[in-house]
Design a protein around this motif. Structure first.
Motif, PDB file in Angstrom:
ATOM      1  N   TYR A 152       0.963  -1.454  -0.113  1.00 47.61           N
ATOM      2  CA  TYR A 152      -0.059   0.030   0.164  1.00 47.61           C
ATOM      3  C   TYR A 152       0.979   1.195   0.136  1.00 47.61           C
ATOM      4  CZ  TYR A 152      -3.336   3.543   1.948  1.00 47.61           C
ATOM      5  OH  TYR A 152      -4.091   4.843   1.805  1.00 47.61           O
ATOM      6  N   ARG A 161       2.492   1.502  -3.304  1.00 51.62           N
ATOM      7  CA  ARG A 161       1.381   2.462  -4.698  1.00 51.62           C
ATOM      8  C   ARG A 161       0.917   3.588  -3.988  1.00 51.62           C
ATOM      9  NH1 ARG A 161      -3.183  -2.581  -4.745  1.00 51.62           N
ATOM     10  NH2 ARG A 161      -1.427  -4.041  -5.538  1.00 51.62           N
ATOM     11  N   GLU A 162       0.662   4.126  -2.967  1.00 51.16           N
ATOM     12  CA  GLU A 162       1.045   5.395  -3.094  1.00 51.16           C
ATOM     13  C   GLU A 162       2.055   6.629  -2.831  1.00 51.16           C
ATOM     14  OE1 GLU A 162      -1.591   7.013  -1.236  1.00 51.16           O
ATOM     15  OE2 GLU A 162      -2.683   5.615  -1.437  1.00 51.16           O
ATOM     16  N   ALA A 182       3.821   5.656  -5.170  1.00 55.57           N
ATOM     17  CA  ALA A 182       4.573   5.987  -6.931  1.00 55.57           C
ATOM     18  C   ALA A 182       3.393   6.395  -6.829  1.00 55.57           C
ATOM     19  CB  ALA A 182       3.841   4.629  -6.968  1.00 55.57           C
ATOM     20  N   ARG A 183       1.774   7.277  -6.529  1.00 56.09           N
ATOM     21  CA  ARG A 183       0.691   7.658  -6.818  1.00 56.09           C
ATOM     22  C   ARG A 183       1.652   9.013  -6.261  1.00 56.09           C
ATOM     23  NH1 ARG A 183      -3.202   7.960  -3.591  1.00 56.09           N
ATOM     24  NH2 ARG A 183      -2.621   9.387  -2.801  1.00 56.09           N
ATOM     25  N   ASP A 184       1.945   9.653  -5.718  1.00 51.74           N
ATOM     26  CA  ASP A 184       2.530  10.717  -5.743  1.00 51.74           C
ATOM     27  C   ASP A 184       3.060  11.492  -6.468  1.00 51.74           C
ATOM     28  OD1 ASP A 184       0.485  10.869  -2.719  1.00 51.74           O
ATOM     29  OD2 ASP A 184       2.829  10.608  -1.901  1.00 51.74           O
ATOM     30  N   ALA A 204       3.467  10.393  -9.783  1.00 45.49           N
ATOM     31  CA  ALA A 204       3.193  10.794 -10.457  1.00 45.49           C
ATOM     32  C   ALA A 204       2.524  11.948 -11.150  1.00 45.49           C
ATOM     33  CB  ALA A 204       2.263   9.647 -11.338  1.00 45.49           C
ATOM     34  N   MET A 205       1.447  12.192  -9.524  1.00 44.06           N
ATOM     35  CA  MET A 205       0.582  13.719  -9.160  1.00 44.06           C
ATOM     36  C   MET A 205       1.384  14.331  -9.443  1.00 44.06           C
ATOM     37  SD  MET A 205      -2.099  13.029  -9.281  1.00 44.06           S
ATOM     38  CE  MET A 205      -2.986  14.096  -8.809  1.00 44.06           C
TER      39      MET A 205
END
Length: 97
Positions: A34, A37-38, A40-42, A44-45
């Motif tokens: 988790y 993934r968080e 990686a998402r941050d 990307a944002m």
């Protein structure tokens, strides 16, 4: 005693609860996964925000270039034509330049 379940029924109920619990636990995500993934998402944002800012900066620069082009067109073409018209008008009125 007739209302109490038999040992076989209890065993089946316990097995069903274990299977249900196991299925639910399988659907959960581990904390490290988790967090990864968080992260990686941050990232990307943040990359998207940088891209958006670059696009906005490019648009502002393009708008400034267009404004500079309009000023150049005015000073290079329109101003001399106006000066020529004024000189022709003054010459027709008999004023010496």
């Amino acid at each position: 005693m007739a209302d109490e379940p038999s040992n076989g029924e209890l065993w089946r109920l316990i097995a069903d609860v274990r299977a249900d619990l196991s299925q639910r636990l399988d659907q959960l995500v581990r904390r490290d996964v988790y967090d990864a993934r968080e992260t990686a998402r941050d990232r990307a944002m943040e990359a998207l925000q940088r891209d958006i800012q670059e696009i906005e900066d490019d648009r502002e620069k393009e708008a400034d270039r267009r404004a500079a082009d309009r000023r150049l067109i005015f000073t290079a073409l329109v101003a001399p034509v106006i000066m020529l018209i004024v000189m022709i008008y003054l010459a027709s009125q008999g004023v010496q330049t």
